[in-house]
Design a protein around this motif. Structure first.
Motif, PDB file in Angstrom:
ATOM      1  N   GLU A  21       0.971  -1.462  -0.073  1.00 48.76           N
ATOM      2  CA  GLU A  21       0.585   0.391  -0.757  1.00 48.76           C
ATOM      3  C   GLU A  21       0.845   0.813   0.136  1.00 48.76           C
ATOM      4  O   GLU A  21       1.643   1.168   0.881  1.00 48.76           O
ATOM      5  N   ASP A  22       0.343   2.162  -1.272  1.00 46.59           N
ATOM      6  CA  ASP A  22       1.119   3.347  -1.162  1.00 46.59           C
ATOM      7  C   ASP A  22       3.263   3.311  -0.739  1.00 46.59           C
ATOM      8  O   ASP A  22       3.810   3.932  -0.361  1.00 46.59           O
ATOM      9  N   GLY A  23       3.706   1.738  -1.756  1.00 44.21           N
ATOM     10  CA  GLY A  23       4.366   1.433  -1.517  1.00 44.21           C
ATOM     11  C   GLY A  23       5.421   1.038  -0.712  1.00 44.21           C
ATOM     12  O   GLY A  23       6.804   0.996  -0.371  1.00 44.21           O
ATOM     13  N   THR A  49       9.384   0.183   2.463  1.00 40.90           N
ATOM     14  CA  THR A  49       9.106   0.269   1.200  1.00 40.90           C
ATOM     15  C   THR A  49       9.856  -0.911   0.383  1.00 40.90           C
ATOM     16  O   THR A  49      10.727  -1.769   0.685  1.00 40.90           O
TER      17      THR A  49
END
Length: 81
Positions: A21-23, A49
């Motif tokens: 999610e979002d990197g 990440t």
């Protein structure tokens, strides 16, 4: 959130389930392979990440193989982005 079932190549594990999610890696689970080591990898990458883990593990090999479960996980993480 991106969810992916990645079919690794050249390794013992048969599937890598990835949630990003979002990197940020939310969850990674392996089917097959070296159970204890892969459970540890899953715990260590959670909350990191994709770029951070790719820099650390991409190109990692296992014995005489050209790849490893960790390297294949990175390939799946990149697809999940």
């Amino acid at each position: 959130m991106a969810e992916l079932d990645f079919k690794p190549r050249g390794v013992c594990s048969k599937n890598i389930h990835i949630d990003v999610e979002d990197g940020i890696i939310q969850e990674v689970t392996f089917t097959g392979g070296c159970d204890g080591n892969l459970k540890a990898i899953s715990k260590l990458v959670q909350g990191k990440t994709v770029d951070e883990i790719a820099e650390l593990l991409e190109g990692n090999t296992c014995g005489p193989r050209f790849t490893s479960c960790a390297d294949q996980m990175v390939q799946g993480l990149k697809q999940a982005l």
